[in-house]
Write a protein that holds these residues in place. Structure first.
Motif, PDB file in Angstrom:
ATOM      1  N   PRO A  64       0.828  -1.210   0.000  1.00 46.74           N
ATOM      2  CA  PRO A  64       0.000   0.000   0.000  1.00 46.74           C
ATOM      3  C   PRO A  64       0.865   1.264   0.000  1.00 46.74           C
ATOM      4  CG  PRO A  64      -0.807  -1.567   1.620  1.00 46.74           C
ATOM      5  CD  PRO A  64       0.507  -2.096   1.137  1.00 46.74           C
ATOM      6  N   VAL A  65       0.439   2.275  -0.715  1.00 47.48           N
ATOM      7  CA  VAL A  65       1.144   3.555  -0.679  1.00 47.48           C
ATOM      8  C   VAL A  65       1.217   4.052   0.762  1.00 47.48           C
ATOM      9  CG1 VAL A  65       1.083   5.959  -1.452  1.00 47.48           C
ATOM     10  CG2 VAL A  65       0.467   4.124  -3.030  1.00 47.48           C
ATOM     11  N   GLU A  66       0.118   3.839   1.471  1.00 48.29           N
ATOM     12  CA  GLU A  66       0.091   4.115   2.904  1.00 48.29           C
ATOM     13  C   GLU A  66      -0.774   3.063   3.571  1.00 48.29           C
ATOM     14  OE1 GLU A  66      -0.100   8.239   4.729  1.00 48.29           O
ATOM     15  OE2 GLU A  66      -2.106   7.492   5.245  1.00 48.29           O
ATOM     16  N   TRP A  67      -0.288   2.519   4.684  1.00 52.51           N
ATOM     17  CA  TRP A  67      -1.016   1.456   5.383  1.00 52.51           C
ATOM     18  C   TRP A  67      -1.214   1.865   6.831  1.00 52.51           C
ATOM     19  CZ3 TRP A  67       1.266  -4.100   6.496  1.00 52.51           C
ATOM     20  CH2 TRP A  67       0.251  -4.921   7.041  1.00 52.51           C
ATOM     21  N   THR A 115       0.930   3.749  11.322  1.00 57.25           N
ATOM     22  CA  THR A 115       0.833   4.039   9.900  1.00 57.25           C
ATOM     23  C   THR A 115       2.229   3.974   9.289  1.00 57.25           C
ATOM     24  OG1 THR A 115      -1.069   5.514  10.240  1.00 57.25           O
ATOM     25  CG2 THR A 115       0.137   5.738   8.159  1.00 57.25           C
ATOM     26  N   VAL A 116       2.328   3.318   8.114  1.00 58.95           N
ATOM     27  CA  VAL A 116       3.598   3.273   7.399  1.00 58.95           C
ATOM     28  C   VAL A 116       3.375   3.628   5.946  1.00 58.95           C
ATOM     29  CG1 VAL A 116       4.657   1.536   8.895  1.00 58.95           C
ATOM     30  CG2 VAL A 116       3.338   0.806   6.902  1.00 58.95           C
ATOM     31  N   SER A 117       4.427   4.115   5.296  1.00 53.75           N
ATOM     32  CA  SER A 117       4.373   4.409   3.872  1.00 53.75           C
ATOM     33  C   SER A 117       5.100   3.325   3.099  1.00 53.75           C
ATOM     34  CB  SER A 117       5.024   5.767   3.582  1.00 53.75           C
ATOM     35  OG  SER A 117       6.437   5.670   3.698  1.00 53.75           O
ATOM     36  N   TYR A 118       4.883   3.300   1.781  1.00 56.46           N
ATOM     37  CA  TYR A 118       5.554   2.304   0.943  1.00 56.46           C
ATOM     38  C   TYR A 118       7.070   2.469   0.997  1.00 56.46           C
ATOM     39  CZ  TYR A 118       6.671   5.779  -2.634  1.00 56.46           C
ATOM     40  OH  TYR A 118       7.197   6.853  -3.291  1.00 56.46           O
ATOM     41  N   GLU A 119       7.542   3.707   1.235  1.00 57.32           N
ATOM     42  CA  GLU A 119       8.981   3.950   1.270  1.00 57.32           C
ATOM     43  C   GLU A 119       9.647   3.248   2.453  1.00 57.32           C
ATOM     44  OE1 GLU A 119       8.398   8.206   1.238  1.00 57.32           O
ATOM     45  OE2 GLU A 119       9.562   8.336  -0.623  1.00 57.32           O
ATOM     46  N   ASP A 120       8.906   3.097   3.551  1.00 58.94           N
ATOM     47  CA  ASP A 120       9.446   2.421   4.729  1.00 58.94           C
ATOM     48  C   ASP A 120       9.191   0.922   4.692  1.00 58.94           C
ATOM     49  OD1 ASP A 120      10.467   4.704   5.932  1.00 58.94           O
ATOM     50  OD2 ASP A 120       8.577   5.178   6.922  1.00 58.94           O
ATOM     51  N   PHE A 121       8.040   0.526   4.168  1.00 56.83           N
ATOM     52  CA  PHE A 121       7.615  -0.859   4.287  1.00 56.83           C
ATOM     53  C   PHE A 121       7.949  -1.695   3.059  1.00 56.83           C
ATOM     54  CE2 PHE A 121       4.502  -4.353   4.516  1.00 56.83           C
ATOM     55  CZ  PHE A 121       4.699  -4.759   5.817  1.00 56.83           C
ATOM     56  N   GLY A 122       8.056  -1.085   1.903  1.00 63.47           N
ATOM     57  CA  GLY A 122       8.273  -1.827   0.667  1.00 63.47           C
ATOM     58  C   GLY A 122       9.666  -2.441   0.575  1.00 63.47           C
ATOM     59  N   LEU A 123       9.796  -3.445  -0.307  1.00 63.50           N
ATOM     60  CA  LEU A 123      11.069  -4.121  -0.542  1.00 63.50           C
ATOM     61  C   LEU A 123      11.586  -3.810  -1.936  1.00 63.50           C
ATOM     62  CD1 LEU A 123      10.500  -7.748   0.815  1.00 63.50           C
ATOM     63  CD2 LEU A 123      12.104  -6.081   1.730  1.00 63.50           C
TER      64      LEU A 123
END
Length: 234
Positions: free
Chosen positions: A38-41, A47-55
């Motif tokens: 998600p772009v934001e979850w 709450t996290v953004s894709y920049e922090d959570f994505g691989l």
């Protein structure tokens, strides 16, 4: 304590999770596994953004094989629980396959319980210097294993784990796989795998491809090779 039907269902779920982990690993290798998040979850107060959570793809390539490793722990635990739930004293059972199923699954589970990402064998005295074997399925020679990091070579690899779970379900618990069950569709990417070597069918030959004639062999290293044969459609 879970009843036997619940234990069986957990074993089936563990097997499916293991198959999914192997599937994800292959998809990452083929660079077709979506890494979208998600772009934001938001969940609860976090709450996290894709920049922090994505691989990134390079990160996924490192951790995808670890999914198989941790899923191995889940299968081993489910097998151990199921065998213990079906048989009052499996380590002293008169069927050696029941004993082997219990002890192999128990020792695998214990190895992973010490560290999920760096499993280490902890062999009880009564199991040291013994071979626990289910013919044509899985085998574990405990000689010199105590205190060593666990490796797939110790028990035969991921397909041994898959066959182990299926064997326990069908031959020990007596719950055969339905031959008329709905089968998955044919893969969208046609691959053939030997160990960790993956051969993938392509429609267009890469510019740096090596062509070999019928009867010739291409050595790939690490004991792998490809031998060209003449196809007989008749």
């Amino acid at each position: 304590m879970d009843d036997q039907e619940a234990l069986l269902k957990k074993l089936i779920l563990a097997e499916q999770q293991f198959r999914l982990a192997c599937t994800v690993n292959l998809a990452v290798t083929n660079n077709v596994q979506s890494l979208d998040v998600p772009v934001e979850w938001s969940f609860g107060k976090h709450t996290v953004s894709y920049e922090d959570f994505g691989l990134r793809i390079d990160q996924a390539e490192v951790v995808a094989p670890l999914l198989e490793m941790t899923a191995t722990f889940v299968v081993a635990g489910a097998i151990r629980d199921a065998v213990a739930g079906y048989f009052p004293n499996p380590k002293a059972h008169n069927d050696s396959n029941v004993v082997s199923a219990y002890q192999i699954s128990r020792m695998l589970r214990n190895a992973f319980s010490h560290s999920m990402l760096s499993p280490k064998w902890s062999i009880d005295d009564d199991c040291k210097n013994r071979v626990f074997n289910i013919e044509d399925v899985i085998s574990l020679d405990t000689s010199k294993l105590h205190g060593q990091f666990a490796s797939w070579r110790d028990y035969g690899g991921p397909l041994a784990i898959f066959k182990f779970g299926r064997y326990v379900r069908e031959n020990i618990l007596g719950k055969t796989v339905d031959p008329n069950r709905q089968k998955p569709p044919f893969p969208t990417i046609e691959c053939y795998q030997q160990g960790r070597l993956i051969a993938r069918r392509v429609d267009v030959m890469p510019p740096d491809a090596v062509e070999i004639a019928a009867g010739e062999t291409l050595v790939l290293g690490n004991g792998h090779f490809i031998r060209a044969v003449t196809r007989n459609d008749g």
